[in-house]
Write an enzyme that holds these catalytic residues in place. Sequence first.
Site, PDB file in Angstrom:
ATOM      1  N   ASP A 112     -14.039   4.279   0.323  1.00 31.44           N
ATOM      2  CA  ASP A 112     -14.128   3.896   2.247  1.00 31.44           C
ATOM      3  C   ASP A 112     -15.443   4.426   2.121  1.00 31.44           C
ATOM      4  OD1 ASP A 112     -12.303   1.674   1.669  1.00 31.44           O
ATOM      5  OD2 ASP A 112     -11.837   1.713   3.601  1.00 31.44           O
ATOM      6  N   TYR A 124       1.006 -13.221  -1.090  1.00 34.54           N
ATOM      7  CA  TYR A 124       1.211 -12.840  -2.189  1.00 34.54           C
ATOM      8  C   TYR A 124       2.551 -11.789  -2.563  1.00 34.54           C
ATOM      9  CZ  TYR A 124      -1.731  -8.669  -1.269  1.00 34.54           C
ATOM     10  OH  TYR A 124      -2.657  -8.412  -0.010  1.00 34.54           O
ATOM     11  N   ARG A 150       0.773  -1.419   0.103  1.00 39.38           N
ATOM     12  CA  ARG A 150      -0.139  -0.695  -0.038  1.00 39.38           C
ATOM     13  C   ARG A 150       0.698   1.405   0.413  1.00 39.38           C
ATOM     14  NH1 ARG A 150      -5.118  -0.095   2.796  1.00 39.38           N
ATOM     15  NH2 ARG A 150      -4.752   1.900   3.711  1.00 39.38           N
TER      16      ARG A 150
END
Length: 390
Positions: free
Chosen positions: A296, A214, A109
């Site tokens: 969000d 991942y 991120r």
Amino acid sequence: MDIHASEILVAGGGIGGLAAALALSRQGAGVQLIEQAEAFSEVGAGIQIGPNVTRILRDWGLEAGLRRVASFPHALLARDARSGRELGSLPLGDRAQRLYGAPYACIHRADLHHLLLQAVQDRGVPMGLNQRLADVQPRADGVTVRTEQGQVLAPALLVGADGLWSRSRQALGLTDAPRFSGHLAYRGLVPLATPPAQPQVTVWMGQRLHIVHYPVQAGRALNVVAIVHGELPSQAQDWDHAAHADALFQALGPICRPLQQTLHAVPNWRLWALNDRPPLTGAGQMGQGAVALLGDAAHPMRPYLAQGAGMAIEDAQALAQCWSAGGAVPERVQRYAAQRWQRNAQVQARAIRNGRIFHAHGPVSWGRNLAMGVLGAKVMDVPWLYKGIA
Ligand SMILES: Cc1cc2nc3c(=O)[nH]c(=O)nc-3n(C[C@H](O)[C@H](O)[C@H](O)COP(=O)(O)OP(=O)(O)OC[C@H]3O[C@@H](n4cnc5c(N)ncnc54)[C@H](O)[C@@H]3O)c2cc1C
């Protein structure tokens, strides 16, 4: 209506807010951004970004940057958390590129945030730190925004990108609190000595749990997320706690050895309480008058379709397109909200459904395993999502 420079205020400098500032600025709009934090930073760990999202980042000129910091998995592999058995797989890599015209990527991120921040800075968008939006009042030509630090701004359009606990929502008369999903996310990073030759996303499924890992940071770290059912921590808004591995292993119960080894390799865990809102039911929840919500702030979702940040980026692209199409501000906002709410609602609903499927037991999990084994990509791919928006 004539829109002057700096007439759009973006509240919130997360991935959604920066994406909005970038997309709007690229359309020639005058934008400024405020962020409550004293410095721009992204907590958290990795996120997956599907072809619907990497396509937009490429349009914004971020492809080279993405190539430097992301990892590009060649497949998504589903496995049983208890037995270790492979349940099914979905080829990504060349297949995603061929079918959807853009790659499937995994990225930290902070790296995505940094790419967006750099691009916004390069465009000279003014950004005010330590400015927390406190109040929004309608005006004839827009809104009056006050910050807790005493700044007063009068934009023609407010873009509320202030996340899960959004204040901007109140300007649309939306006062309901987010809801706790009953799920907790443990997240951590394992440093990798060498990038994996065949990077992949692995999803381990079990009763009332799933684990996803991942590579991120161009293969220099493995991002690990373990989701379990649990109680809401005492402070609902205090969602990022240092977490202990013992509590995680207790919540997981018996799991296979390879998975145990991966989880034991995580040096530090952090714990998130996962909140969401029910799927949107109308355009009015995404924008009205001179206020548009994004990311969000509008539609927090469970992370089981890996698209929360992706939908914020799609929102940003759609908002910029609707803005540049012209007309009065409320018309532009109305166009944006009408264009976005159903897709976001569909993604929210699918994420909830995925959680049920991942965490299933008994006959439902047998059916799931059979479908993934026999039909593979046919049930694991999500073409309507990855095709993206126009
Ligand atoms: C465990 C987990 C895994 C995830 N995995 C994925 C994934 O694989 N793929 C994916 O796409 N998404 C994923 N997500 C979701 C994704 O992280 C979020 O949807 C996305 O980051 C939301 O971005 P945002 O900018 O809308 O909100 P936020 O990131 O919350 O940013 C809001 C910003 O606004 C600021 N702010 C808040 N209030 C104010 C105020 N009053 N005034 C000014 N500033 C304010 C905040 O400080 C913050 O900087 C995951 C989430 C979790 C929890």
